[in-house]
Design an enzyme around this catalytic site. Structure first.
Site, mmCIF file in Angstrom:
data_model
loop_
_atom_site.group_PDB
_atom_site.id
_atom_site.type_symbol
_atom_site.label_atom_id
_atom_site.label_comp_id
_atom_site.label_asym_id
_atom_site.label_seq_id
_atom_site.Cartn_x
_atom_site.Cartn_y
_atom_site.Cartn_z
ATOM 1 N N LYS A 248 -0.554 0.674 15.025
ATOM 2 C CA LYS A 248 0.611 0.477 15.630
ATOM 3 C C LYS A 248 0.675 -0.576 16.451
ATOM 4 O O LYS A 248 2.071 -0.914 17.002
ATOM 5 C CB LYS A 248 0.805 1.624 16.221
ATOM 6 N N PRO B 23 -6.404 1.199 17.815
ATOM 7 C CA PRO B 23 -5.935 0.816 16.360
ATOM 8 C C PRO B 23 -5.920 1.740 15.330
ATOM 9 O O PRO B 23 -5.420 1.443 14.374
ATOM 10 C CB PRO B 23 -6.927 -0.443 16.294
ATOM 11 N N HIS C 116 0.886 -1.152 -0.092
ATOM 12 C CA HIS C 116 0.098 0.103 0.047
ATOM 13 C C HIS C 116 0.900 1.263 0.109
ATOM 14 O O HIS C 116 1.536 1.584 0.994
ATOM 15 C CB HIS C 116 -1.062 0.041 1.237
ATOM 16 N N TYR D 23 -9.789 6.149 5.633
ATOM 17 C CA TYR D 23 -10.147 6.316 7.367
ATOM 18 C C TYR D 23 -11.039 7.705 7.268
ATOM 19 O O TYR D 23 -10.729 8.823 6.581
ATOM 20 C CB TYR D 23 -8.827 7.107 8.063
ATOM 21 N N TYR E 41 3.234 6.612 10.127
ATOM 22 C CA TYR E 41 2.051 5.759 9.553
ATOM 23 C C TYR E 41 3.414 4.613 9.160
ATOM 24 O O TYR E 41 2.998 3.036 9.492
ATOM 25 C CB TYR E 41 1.332 6.018 8.716
HETATM 26 P P1 RFL Z 1 -1.384 -11.341 22.087
HETATM 27 O O1 RFL Z 1 -1.631 -11.480 20.536
HETATM 28 O O2 RFL Z 1 -2.267 -10.632 22.723
HETATM 29 O O3 RFL Z 1 -0.681 -12.635 22.431
HETATM 30 C C1 RFL Z 1 -0.648 -12.974 23.550
HETATM 31 C C2 RFL Z 1 -0.678 -14.454 23.746
HETATM 32 O O4 RFL Z 1 -0.138 -14.767 25.087
HETATM 33 C C3 RFL Z 1 -1.166 -15.618 25.675
HETATM 34 N N1 RFL Z 1 -1.340 -15.616 27.138
HETATM 35 C C4 RFL Z 1 -0.898 -16.388 27.862
HETATM 36 N N2 RFL Z 1 -0.045 -17.517 27.530
HETATM 37 C C5 RFL Z 1 0.355 -18.175 28.735
HETATM 38 N N3 RFL Z 1 0.070 -17.703 29.971
HETATM 39 C C6 RFL Z 1 -0.791 -16.989 30.373
HETATM 40 N N4 RFL Z 1 -1.105 -16.505 31.573
HETATM 41 C C7 RFL Z 1 -1.247 -16.047 28.935
HETATM 42 N N5 RFL Z 1 -2.134 -14.998 29.002
HETATM 43 C C8 RFL Z 1 -2.231 -14.731 27.802
HETATM 44 C C9 RFL Z 1 -2.527 -15.424 24.812
HETATM 45 O O5 RFL Z 1 -3.520 -16.489 24.628
HETATM 46 C C10 RFL Z 1 -1.933 -15.052 23.499
HETATM 47 O O6 RFL Z 1 -2.124 -16.031 22.526
HETATM 48 O O7 RFL Z 1 -0.092 -10.369 21.928
HETATM 49 P P2 RFL Z 1 1.050 -9.891 21.165
HETATM 50 O O8 RFL Z 1 1.949 -11.234 20.823
HETATM 51 O O9 RFL Z 1 2.054 -8.923 21.866
HETATM 52 O O10 RFL Z 1 0.540 -9.403 19.827
HETATM 53 C C11 RFL Z 1 0.140 -8.019 19.849
HETATM 54 C C12 RFL Z 1 -0.862 -7.948 18.622
HETATM 55 O O11 RFL Z 1 -1.745 -8.992 18.755
HETATM 56 C C13 RFL Z 1 -1.681 -6.550 18.855
HETATM 57 O O12 RFL Z 1 -0.783 -5.478 19.265
HETATM 58 C C14 RFL Z 1 -2.264 -6.134 17.475
HETATM 59 O O13 RFL Z 1 -3.195 -7.010 17.054
HETATM 60 C C15 RFL Z 1 -2.893 -4.726 17.484
HETATM 61 N N6 RFL Z 1 -3.783 -4.389 16.227
HETATM 62 C C16 RFL Z 1 -3.060 -3.977 15.247
HETATM 63 N N7 RFL Z 1 -1.944 -3.846 15.390
HETATM 64 C C17 RFL Z 1 -1.140 -3.286 14.075
HETATM 65 O O14 RFL Z 1 0.137 -3.197 14.102
HETATM 66 N N8 RFL Z 1 -1.870 -3.169 13.059
HETATM 67 C C18 RFL Z 1 -3.074 -3.099 12.903
HETATM 68 O O15 RFL Z 1 -3.635 -3.046 11.580
HETATM 69 C C19 RFL Z 1 -3.892 -3.555 13.915
HETATM 70 N N9 RFL Z 1 -5.127 -3.549 14.055
HETATM 71 C C20 RFL Z 1 -5.233 -4.590 16.274
HETATM 72 C C21 RFL Z 1 -5.916 -4.230 15.161
HETATM 73 C C22 RFL Z 1 -5.882 -5.065 17.232
HETATM 74 C C23 RFL Z 1 -7.475 -5.120 17.216
HETATM 75 N N10 RFL Z 1 -7.868 -5.557 18.609
HETATM 76 C C24 RFL Z 1 -9.015 -6.648 18.411
HETATM 77 C C25 RFL Z 1 -7.560 -5.456 19.767
HETATM 78 C C26 RFL Z 1 -7.126 -4.355 14.888
HETATM 79 C C27 RFL Z 1 -8.056 -4.505 16.082
HETATM 80 C C28 RFL Z 1 -9.268 -4.684 15.981
HETATM 81 C C1 PHB Z 2 -7.204 -3.713 9.745
HETATM 82 O O1 PHB Z 2 -7.266 -3.918 8.680
HETATM 83 O O2 PHB Z 2 -7.761 -4.632 10.922
HETATM 84 C C2 PHB Z 2 -6.794 -2.457 10.140
HETATM 85 C C3 PHB Z 2 -6.231 -1.517 9.637
HETATM 86 C C4 PHB Z 2 -5.776 -0.401 10.015
HETATM 87 C C5 PHB Z 2 -6.035 0.216 11.186
HETATM 88 C C6 PHB Z 2 -6.541 -0.907 11.969
HETATM 89 C C7 PHB Z 2 -6.973 -1.945 11.608
HETATM 90 O O3 PHB Z 2 -5.687 1.513 11.716
#
Ligand code: RFL
Ligand code: PHB
Length: 389
Positions: A296, A292, A72, A200, A384
């Site tokens: 980041k 989100p 992108h 956005y 970004y």
């Molecule tokens: P995770 O993915 O939460 O993984 C943690 C793991 O630890 C396990 N766990 C345990 N295991 C053993 N003992 C315990 N006591 C434990 N407690 C927990 C859990 O089961 C899990 O498997 O953390 P990690 O690895 O640091 O990864 C972080 C990312 O998942 C998170 O930052 C992103 O998903 C955030 N996010 C986005 N980030 C981006 O860089 N670009 C994006 O476009 C973006 N979009 C998003 C997002 C997060 C979203 N939500 C739902 C919060 C969009 C959304 C909607």
């Molecule tokens: C996504 O595709 O899930 C997404 C993309 C951009 C964002 C947050 C989530 O800023």
């Protein structure tokens, strides 16, 4: 059992760290509370910085990503019916890629399994002991049996609700938090994205985002009150509301279809300091959360992993503790900049319940300035696509 680095959490942070260390000859065991299927069932991030892609390459797990990701060059910002483009390529000479967190995590699991990496699923009651001593260990239960894992270091990669951060005593730890009075309702659908780039949209009815996972799979979000539940939103209601929040010309071309996932995520900014306590290191969502809006979260987890991986190699291979001693300071310096960017973009584009006419005019003036000013666009684009590690 004994390992060099005990990794708590088998999400993207824990798996990536394990994979990088394994390739450098450093032994790890990953303890994951859930099953592989459960971890892969979470629909989360979609946008990756080039720094993340480089790290996946360094870990030897980027082949499928390089084949299937979508590059992108920019994003579109909509203010009502008016739109403008932030052209990353023109402003910074780089871009971002679309590749879902689910796919990336699957690639990491496959790679770990191919290398006989040790991942223990369904690990319950994980507890970290002796983090301040020279001989830390982790206890946990699997199939009802108590287990003990001795190690040199512990990486806390267990997300926001994990145990690692809670292990750091209250008089050492400082938490900083901002809760936002809304959440994001996300829908995944097997429909072609409404546009080649992400949109956005700031609208009088609230924020919305048009994103994607592939040429046939779309991801859309709506700002909703915290009291809403996914079951309150039929697919028809979701599509109708989305069409009202995006520019009319875009709404006309939107292809809708049944949702294959629907969930609501609350928005929060959170940082816990320090990110190191003795031989315990926090990484990713275990230490910080961003709303989100700036995409980041996962990208900031990746920079933590970069710093910690290099620090651990330095201490194991060269017996030099400089990297682990400075891990918290280095990681936090970048984390706070990602926090600032995500907070700024969230404030710029959402409707806040308590917002008055003055606040709304400030938002519109800032959006107009961004539309007209190349310097402002460059600042946004640099953040970004990702600040340097
Ligand atoms: P995770 O993915 O939460 O993984 C943690 C793991 O630890 C396990 N766990 C345990 N295991 C053993 N003992 C315990 N006591 C434990 N407690 C927990 C859990 O089961 C899990 O498997 O953390 P990690 O690895 O640091 O990864 C972080 C990312 O998942 C998170 O930052 C992103 O998903 C955030 N996010 C986005 N980030 C981006 O860089 N670009 C994006 O476009 C973006 N979009 C998003 C997002 C997060 C979203 N939500 C739902 C919060 C969009 C959304 C909607
Ligand atoms: C996504 O595709 O899930 C997404 C993309 C951009 C964002 C947050 C989530 O800023």
């Amino acid at each position: 059992m004994r390992t060099q680095v005990a990794i708590i959490g088998g999400g993207p942070s824990g798996l990536l760290l394990s994979q990088l260390l394994h390739r450098s000859g450093i032994d790890t065991v990953v303890l994951e509370r859930k099953t592989r299927a459960h971890v892969l069932g979470r629909i989360r991030a979609g946008i990756l910085e080039v720094g993340f892609v480089d790290l996946m390459q360094e870990a030897g797990v980027a082949d499928r990503m390089m084949r299937e990701c979508l590059v992108h060059q920019g994003v579109i910002i909509a203010d009502g019916d008016e739109t403008f483009n932030i052209d990353f390529q023109d402003l910074t000479g780089t871009s971002v890629v679309v590749y879902g967190q689910t796919e990336l995590t699957r690639d990491l699991y496959d790679a770990r399994e191919a290398m006989d990496g040790k991942i223990i699923f369904n690990a319950e009651n994980v507890e970290i002991h002796g983090a301040e001593s020279d001989a830390p260990y982790v206890t946990y239960r699997v199939d009802g049996a108590e287990q003990r894992l001795k190690c040199d270091y512990v990486a806390g990669c267990d997300g926001f609700h994990g145990v690692s951060r809670q292990t750091i005593p209250g008089d050492v730890r400082r938490d900083f938090e901002r809760l936002y009075p809304f959440g994001w309702l996300g829908v995944l659908s097997d429909t072609p994205p409404v546009h080649d780039e992400l949109i956005y949209s700031s609208s009088k009815r609230g924020f919305s985002l048009c994103s994607m996972r592939s040429k046939n799979r779309s991801r859309y979000y709506l700002q909703v009150p915290l009291s809403d539940r996914p079951e309150d939103w039929s697919d028809a209601a979701f599509w109708q509301e989305l069409k009202r929040r995006i520019p009319g010309a875009v709404a006309e071309t939107l292809i809708t279809g049944p949702s294959i996932e629907k969930s609501i995520a609350p928005l929060r900014s959170f940082v816990s300091e320090p990110m190191r306590w003795g031989r315990l290191f926090l990484c990713g969502d275990a230490a910080h959360i961003v709303p989100p809006t700036g995409a980041k979260g996962l990208n900031t987890a990746a920079s933590d992993i970069h710093y910690l991986f290099n620090a651990l190699v330095q201490v194991f291979e060269e017996r030099d503790s400089e990297g682990i001693d400075r891990y918290s300071e280095r990681a936090l310096a970048r984390v706070w900049k990602a926090e600032r960017f995500s907070w700024w973009l969230t404030n710029l584009l959402h409707r806040f319940p308590e917002q008055d006419g003055f606040d709304q005019r400030m938002q519109r003036a800032e959006l107009a300035f961004l539309r007209e000013n190349r310097h402002a666009q460059t600042v946004m684009a640099q953040n970004y696509v990702g600040l340097p590690y």
